[in-house]
Design an enzyme around this catalytic site. Structure first.
Site, PDB file in Angstrom:
ATOM      1  N   CYS A   1      30.184  42.997  -3.184  1.00  0.00           N
ATOM      2  CA  CYS A   1      31.090  41.851  -3.259  1.00  0.00           C
ATOM      3  C   CYS A   1      31.232  41.477  -4.728  1.00  0.00           C
ATOM      4  O   CYS A   1      30.949  42.292  -5.615  1.00  0.00           O
ATOM      5  CB  CYS A   1      30.607  40.695  -2.390  1.00  0.00           C
ATOM      6  SG  CYS A   1      29.019  39.988  -2.877  1.00  0.00           S
TER       7      CYS A   1
ATOM      8  N   ASN B   1      27.309  39.302  -5.619  1.00  0.00           N
ATOM      9  CA  ASN B   1      26.074  39.839  -5.004  1.00  0.00           C
ATOM     10  C   ASN B   1      25.071  38.742  -4.692  1.00  0.00           C
ATOM     11  O   ASN B   1      23.858  38.957  -4.718  1.00  0.00           O
ATOM     12  CB  ASN B   1      25.434  40.937  -5.880  1.00  0.00           C
ATOM     13  CG  ASN B   1      24.356  41.767  -5.182  1.00  0.00           C
ATOM     14  OD1 ASN B   1      23.427  42.252  -5.818  1.00  0.00           O
ATOM     15  ND2 ASN B   1      24.457  41.933  -3.882  1.00  0.00           N
TER      16      ASN B   1
ATOM     17  N   CYS C   1      26.229  36.233  -2.057  1.00  0.00           N
ATOM     18  CA  CYS C   1      26.624  35.682  -0.744  1.00  0.00           C
ATOM     19  C   CYS C   1      26.913  36.799   0.264  1.00  0.00           C
ATOM     20  O   CYS C   1      26.093  37.089   1.133  1.00  0.00           O
ATOM     21  CB  CYS C   1      27.844  34.772  -0.873  1.00  0.00           C
ATOM     22  SG  CYS C   1      27.517  33.247  -1.792  1.00  0.00           S
ATOM     23  N   ARG C   2      28.094  37.425   0.162  1.00  0.00           N
ATOM     24  CA  ARG C   2      28.514  38.350   1.229  1.00  0.00           C
ATOM     25  C   ARG C   2      27.738  39.666   1.240  1.00  0.00           C
ATOM     26  O   ARG C   2      27.294  40.114   2.298  1.00  0.00           O
ATOM     27  CB  ARG C   2      30.021  38.636   1.111  1.00  0.00           C
ATOM     28  CG  ARG C   2      30.882  37.423   1.397  1.00  0.00           C
ATOM     29  CD  ARG C   2      32.302  37.637   0.931  1.00  0.00           C
ATOM     30  NE  ARG C   2      32.345  37.763  -0.518  1.00  0.00           N
ATOM     31  CZ  ARG C   2      33.420  38.106  -1.222  1.00  0.00           C
ATOM     32  NH1 ARG C   2      34.538  38.372  -0.590  1.00  0.00           N
ATOM     33  NH2 ARG C   2      33.372  38.182  -2.528  1.00  0.00           N
ATOM     34  N   SER C   3      27.593  40.317   0.076  1.00  0.00           N
ATOM     35  CA  SER C   3      26.978  41.657   0.127  1.00  0.00           C
ATOM     36  C   SER C   3      25.475  41.630   0.418  1.00  0.00           C
ATOM     37  O   SER C   3      25.003  42.519   1.143  1.00  0.00           O
ATOM     38  CB  SER C   3      27.305  42.492  -1.111  1.00  0.00           C
ATOM     39  OG  SER C   3      26.809  41.935  -2.293  1.00  0.00           O
TER      40      SER C   3
ATOM     41  N   ASP D   1      35.370  34.625   0.854  1.00  0.00           N
ATOM     42  CA  ASP D   1      34.160  34.381   0.075  1.00  0.00           C
ATOM     43  C   ASP D   1      33.604  32.989   0.394  1.00  0.00           C
ATOM     44  O   ASP D   1      34.204  31.975   0.034  1.00  0.00           O
ATOM     45  CB  ASP D   1      34.501  34.475  -1.409  1.00  0.00           C
ATOM     46  CG  ASP D   1      33.249  34.557  -2.261  1.00  0.00           C
ATOM     47  OD1 ASP D   1      32.185  34.093  -1.793  1.00  0.00           O
ATOM     48  OD2 ASP D   1      33.339  35.090  -3.381  1.00  0.00           O
TER      49      ASP D   1
HETATM   50  P1  4NP Z   1      29.902  36.695  -3.343  1.00  0.00           P
HETATM   51  O1  4NP Z   1      30.312  35.189  -3.727  1.00  0.00           O
HETATM   52  O2  4NP Z   1      30.878  37.590  -4.070  1.00  0.00           O
HETATM   53  O3  4NP Z   1      30.086  36.751  -1.847  1.00  0.00           O
HETATM   54  O4  4NP Z   1      28.474  36.864  -3.795  1.00  0.00           O
HETATM   55  C1  4NP Z   1      30.364  34.710  -5.041  1.00  0.00           C
HETATM   56  C2  4NP Z   1      29.241  34.183  -5.612  1.00  0.00           C
HETATM   57  C3  4NP Z   1      29.290  33.649  -6.895  1.00  0.00           C
HETATM   58  C4  4NP Z   1      30.478  33.668  -7.588  1.00  0.00           C
HETATM   59  C5  4NP Z   1      31.618  34.211  -7.004  1.00  0.00           C
HETATM   60  C6  4NP Z   1      31.554  34.740  -5.728  1.00  0.00           C
HETATM   61  N1  4NP Z   1      30.555  33.098  -8.875  1.00  0.00           N
HETATM   62  O5  4NP Z   1      31.675  32.950  -9.401  1.00  0.00           O
HETATM   63  O6  4NP Z   1      29.494  32.763  -9.450  1.00  0.00           O
END
Ligand code: 4NP
Length: 146
Positions: free
Chosen positions: A7, A10, A12-14, A119
């Site tokens: 994702c 790294n 939340c989703r992945s 997300d």
């Molecule tokens: P992920 O979500 O891609 O599902 O891990 C996010 C976590 C943090 C951020 C963006 C997306 N960020 O901008 O810090």
């Protein structure tokens, strides 16, 4: 089968996909996760993601973020992105000559009728992400059953 879940951050989703696939897949798959961005490298998943996953029996607490590298195309048999932007960003890293498949995770769950996992870092809807990740994980594990 070695599967890398990817994702953006790294956190939340992945990592959720990693834990769900590991839990459902047993020894049928080796699974890891990474982000297209390196902002959170070395950090555990986002607390609300850990908490939501825990309510369904998945333990994310020991996972640590890392950024995907070109070497991952050799280290894994399949790379799955959570949304179309992830897939596009992963493809930018593809080494010359590599034919490692890069797929959308929800491509394994056509019955859901959507292609991307929103997300939850932005939507706040960790249950929605978990529902979609569980559906995609079931589909992926079915697809590689034989
Ligand atoms: P992920 O979500 O891609 O599902 O891990 C996010 C976590 C943090 C951020 C963006 C997306 N960020 O901008 O810090």
């Amino acid at each position: 089968m070695r599967v890398l879940c990817v994702c953006l951050g790294n956190i939340c989703r992945s990592p959720t996909a990693e834990a769900v696939l590991r839990s459902m897949g047993g020894d049928r798959i080796d699974v890891d996760s990474a982000g297209t961005a390196g902002w959170h490298r070395g950090k555990p998943p986002y607390d609300p993601a850990i908490a939501a996953a825990k309510t369904r029996g998945y333990d994310l607490s020991g996972l640590r973020a890392r950024q995907i590298t070109a070497e991952d195309f050799d280290a894994f048999d399949l790379i799955i992105g959570m949304d179309a932007q992830n897939v596009a960003d992963i493809e930018l890293l593809r080494p010359d000559g590599s034919d490692t498949p890069v797929k959308l995770f929800l491509g394994y769950a056509p019955e859901v009728g959507r292609t991307e996992i929103p997300d939850p870092y932005y939507t706040g809807d960790f249950d929605e992400a978990l529902d979609l990740i569980e559906a995609a994980a079931r589909g992926l594990l079915n697809a590689i059953r034989d």
